[in-house]
Design an enzyme around this catalytic site. Structure first.
Site, mmCIF file in Angstrom:
data_model
loop_
_atom_site.group_PDB
_atom_site.id
_atom_site.type_symbol
_atom_site.label_atom_id
_atom_site.label_comp_id
_atom_site.label_asym_id
_atom_site.label_seq_id
_atom_site.Cartn_x
_atom_site.Cartn_y
_atom_site.Cartn_z
ATOM 1 C CG ASP A 81 -9.395 0.406 5.230
ATOM 2 O OD1 ASP A 81 -9.262 0.065 4.039
ATOM 3 O OD2 ASP A 81 -8.675 -0.015 6.151
ATOM 4 C CD GLN A 98 -3.325 -4.311 6.613
ATOM 5 O OE1 GLN A 98 -3.210 -3.350 5.857
ATOM 6 N NE2 GLN A 98 -4.008 -5.388 6.291
ATOM 7 C CE LYS A 126 -3.813 -2.418 2.176
ATOM 8 N NZ LYS A 126 -4.524 -2.802 3.410
#
Ligand code: NDP
Length: 288
Positions: A119, A96, A52
């Protein structure tokens, strides 16, 4: 049968986003900024977060990976998220998952300001998605919509069956398909007669987490199949390989289009993260 090439589509999207990102930098006088928070040393999470970070840099964004030790406390993580929330150079914050067991995941995700929640996991963004308001949409389901559109699939009026009801894939996937005017069925572990239900689907999204679970004889001829699953299985020679939630070889005989694993939905997830970071940056800078 068409094999849907998620890798190629993700590459095209990333190139478009890189150009848009450079335009943002010129207008805003700074690049869009993504902060990735990794707690602990889970090997898969290390690979994901590194990818990422690299993808954001390749798209001319400012990208920082923050690592905290596996024994970081709730206060440690909340302090870092709070600092990133206040940092004007950061437009997107991604924590994460999974987090180590001793941490309160919901409280940490809730601490990410909704406008930096790339997200799309904050309750405000989940609520806006279900209200049909502009929001930041979870990356994997958003990638699935891009994939459907890439093969010319007209979602309106179709029967879509989403297998899986997780907050990160199944539920937002169903919301996006509903917003695109599909008739949506959400299936899960308590669903009765699942193969019969799947046989009525024009679009099947499998997000189950069980290797090669959906078989070709469950599918209606001509169905479009998106396989979100990532499962590592042992091969007879003692090695391992990745397979999806769909039994590809039997499904490809029946489907009109299907995503492979790997190289289908997976690459689109990171591309959509970059897209969300740019959307967040443009909104924060008043450009969108
Ligand atoms: P979860 O484990 O959170 O959810 C799995 C869902 O599948 C649950 O809703 C569960 O039902 C349902 N399910 C489990 N067993 C059955 C069954 N026998 N019949 C019908 N439904 C069943 O997983 P995620 O949604 O997080 O992920 C799903 C898969 O997608 C995983 O393989 C994951 O690795 C992959 N993934 C891939 C991503 C990508 O970028 N490509 C991103 C995120 C995930 P119930 O709710 O009743 O328990």
């Amino acid at each position: 049968m068409m094999r849907i090439d998620g890798k190629a589509l993700a590459e095209t999207l990333r190139q478009t986003l890189a150009v848009r990102s450079q335009g943002f930098t010129v207008r805003a006088g700074r690049p869009a900024g993504l902060a990735v928070v990794l707690v602990g040393d889970d090997p898969a999470s290390q690979v994901y977060t590194r990818n990422k970070e690299k993808a954001a840099q390749a798209a001319s964004m400012h990208s920082v990976l923050h690592r905290l030790p596996v024994d970081a406390t709730q206060v440690d993580v909340l302090t870092l998220v709070g600092a990133l929330a206040a940092d004007s150079a950061i437009d997107g914050i991604l924590v994460q998952l999974p987090l180590p067991q001793h941490l309160d995941e919901r409280a940490i995700l809730d601490a990410v300001p909704p406008e930096k929640d790339v997200d799309g996991f904050h309750p405000i963004n989940i609520g806006k998605l279900s209200l049909g308001l502009p929001s930041l949409v979870p990356c994997t389901p958003q990638g699935c919509v891009h994939l459907l559109r890439s093969v010319g699939c007209d979602i309106a009026g179709k029967h879509a069956v989403v297998i899986g009801r997780s907050n990160i894939v199944g539920k937002p996937m169903a919301q996006l398909l509903l917003a695109a005017h599909a008739t949506v069925t959400i299936a899960h572990s308590r669903t009765a007669n699942l193969p019969d239900i799947v046989r009525t689907a024009d679009i099947v999204v499998a997000a189950v987490g069980r290797a090669e679970f959906v078989r070709g004889d469950w599918l209606k001829p001509g169905a479009v199949v998106l396989d979100v699953g990532i499962n590592r299985v042992q091969t007879t020679d003692g090695k391992s390989r990745l397979v999806g939630d769909v039994h590809y070889d039997s499904a490809m005989q029946v489907a009109s289009a299907i995503t492979p694993v790997p190289g289908g939905v997976g690459p689109m997830t990171i591309a959509c993260l970059l897209e969300n970071t740019l959307i967040a940056a443009e909104r924060r800078a008043g450009h969108a």
